[in-house]
Design an enzyme around this catalytic site. Structure first.
Site, PDB file in Angstrom:
ATOM      1  CG  ASP A   1      35.043  38.526  38.137  1.00  0.00           C
ATOM      2  OD1 ASP A   1      34.365  38.625  39.178  1.00  0.00           O
ATOM      3  OD2 ASP A   1      36.224  38.143  38.143  1.00  0.00           O
TER       4      ASP A   1
ATOM      5  CD  GLU B   1      36.169  29.758  39.412  1.00  0.00           C
ATOM      6  OE1 GLU B   1      36.958  29.194  38.616  1.00  0.00           O
ATOM      7  OE2 GLU B   1      36.187  30.980  39.630  1.00  0.00           O
TER       8      GLU B   1
HETATM    9  C1  DGY Z   1      39.786  37.064  38.950  1.00  0.00           C
HETATM   10  O1  DGY Z   1      40.967  37.348  38.986  1.00  0.00           O
HETATM   11  O2  DGY Z   1      39.224  36.486  38.003  1.00  0.00           O
HETATM   12  C2  DGY Z   1      38.942  37.376  40.088  1.00  0.00           C
HETATM   13  O3  DGY Z   1      37.639  36.920  39.916  1.00  0.00           O
HETATM   14  C3  DGY Z   1      38.940  38.833  40.411  1.00  0.00           C
HETATM   15  O4  DGY Z   1      38.308  38.900  41.649  1.00  0.00           O
END
Ligand code: DGY
Length: 427
Positions: free
Chosen positions: A161, A392
């Protein structure tokens, strides 16, 4: 590898199961995510083959008529997550987000077939057409001028992201004055310094608004939308997945499809040469609107090995630079170069280590005989999990576990690699 931890990893998959699909982690990500689900299937395959296939099948319940498999499938509204179905307005059933994510499914389906029985082959054959249609969508809607470079229309499509790779495209965007006010939910679950910034969120939402306003017309979004960048992660994951799909097509006697896949592979081989940034000595992201390159090697540059991409000289340059990057941090492989001023060891994709990228990286390195580097990547990943837990992502300097806990794909990679270690011990 302790049996306690493998039991814990199994339990995480079971606990995150919502009845045929798995959430990446409760609260922070309460829906079905695309590449997370593919890795969940890989994890389930270690102890429950039928459940592994179910995960892939439920993912395709969200496939759009044009072949796209969206990055999130919303089966119900969950107030813990923003932006939910009312923001995306996909107009599909089940509702979903409006773009895709790295297509790892074919590679995982092939892995299940290669390590399984005729039942696995039957499942893979039943999914073949759906996977083929999805790959076709990538090769048309995300390569609109036929350059062989696969673009993304939103940083979320890359799965990485807020990587500095996307700063080029995001900084060039304008946030419209009429962007609706919104409240982020992610920073209620995770420290804000481990997540993207609010400036980045404004831009993420600007792209969603563009897609929604044009009724998710993907040709238009790629051509006229606010953001279109080539992504080495999607490029290399798709190249690998195409090779795996080709093996499936040949095995299933799908001659026409096999020819089509061969042409995709050839085109992407050429295309990835346009992602080679001589100055950075690596495959890098590239803004398809301006031609400008991102300036650093990342963990996904190393997926060239997994994809079977690049020349021998390019791969040798990657290995050299990987050595320098690993000297600058305790745990590999960081998602951004620790020698760069943009490096942030705790912030999501701007530095932290991700188990799934390490998994693909190590597989590719092993296939090219880079056993020592593959072993380092694997042992760093396992040590991070054993010390910090099933997080994560992880700080490459301190080893701290970050983001969501009890994370499905981290548990999945731990399970697969413990199985490998046990198989080795038994041999
Ligand atoms: C989030 O909402 O952070 C997700 O990574 C989008 O896919």
């Amino acid at each position: 590898m302790t049996s306690d931890l493998t039991a814990r990893a199994r339990q995480i998959l079971i606990d995150n199961d919502r009845g045929g699909f798995t959430v990446p982690t409760p609260r922070l990500y309460p829906y079905q995510w695309n590449w997370d689900s593919a890795f969940a299937a890989l994890g389930f395959s270690v102890f429950d083959r039928a459940r592994a296939w179910r995960e892939l099948e439920t993912l395709f319940e969200g496939q759009w008529a044009d072949g796209m498999v969206p990055h999130i499938i919303f089966r119900r509204n969950d107030p813990d997550y923003f932006p939910g179905p009312a923001i995306w307005q996909s107009g599909t059933m089940p509702p979903s987000s409006g773009h895709s994510q790295p297509p790892v499914v074919a590679s995982i389906a092939r892995h299940l077939m290669d390590t399984g029985s005729t039942a696995d082959r039957d499942h893979a054959e039943a999914l073949f057409d759906r996977i083929f249609t999805w790959h076709n969508w990538f090769h048309t809607m995300r390569d609109i001028d036929g350059s062989g470079m696969i673009g993304i229309v939103h940083p979320w499509e890359s799965g990485r992201d807020n990587c500095p790779d996307w700063d080029l495209g995001l900084d060039a965007m304008e946030v419209p004055a009429d962007l609706d006010r919104y409240e982020r939910r992610d920073i209620h679950c995770v420290d804000a310094d481990e997540r993207p910034t609010s400036q980045q969120y404004d831009r993420y939402l600007t792209i969603v608004k563009f897609g929604r306003d044009c009724g998710w017309d993907h040709r238009r979004i790629a051509k006229e939308g606010p953001f279109f960048m080539a992504d080495p992660c999607i490029q290399f994951v798709l190249m690998r997945a195409d090779r795996d799909l080709l093996e499936m097509a040949r095995g299933f006697g799908r001659i026409d499809e096999a020819r089509r896949i061969e042409s995709w592979i050839a085109k992407c081989r050429e295309g990835c040469q346009r992602l080679w940034n001589k100055d950075a000595g690596a495959f890098c992201a590239r803004d398809l609107k301006t031609g400008r390159f991102s300036d650093r090697m990342t963990n996904v540059s190393m997926l060239a090995f997994y994809a079977g991409a690049g020349t021998a000289a390019q791969r040798a340059a990657l290995i050299d630079q990987a050595g320098d990057i690993l000297k600058a941090c305790r745990y590999g492989f960081p998602s951004w170069d620790p020698r760069s001023p943009a490096f942030e060891s705790r912030r999501y994709w701007r530095g932290p280590v991700w188990a799934v990228v390490n998994y693909m990286m190590a597989r590719g390195l092993e296939e090219y005989g880079e056993a020592a580097l593959a072993a380092r990547i694997k042992s760093d990943t396992l040590e991070l999990i054993e010390r910090a837990g099933f997080f994560e992502y992880f700080d490459p300097i301190s080893g701290e576990g970050l983001g969501g806990g009890n994370f499905t794909w981290t548990a999945a990679i731990y399970l697969v690699w413990s199985l490998d270690a046990n198989t080795l011990q038994a041999a």
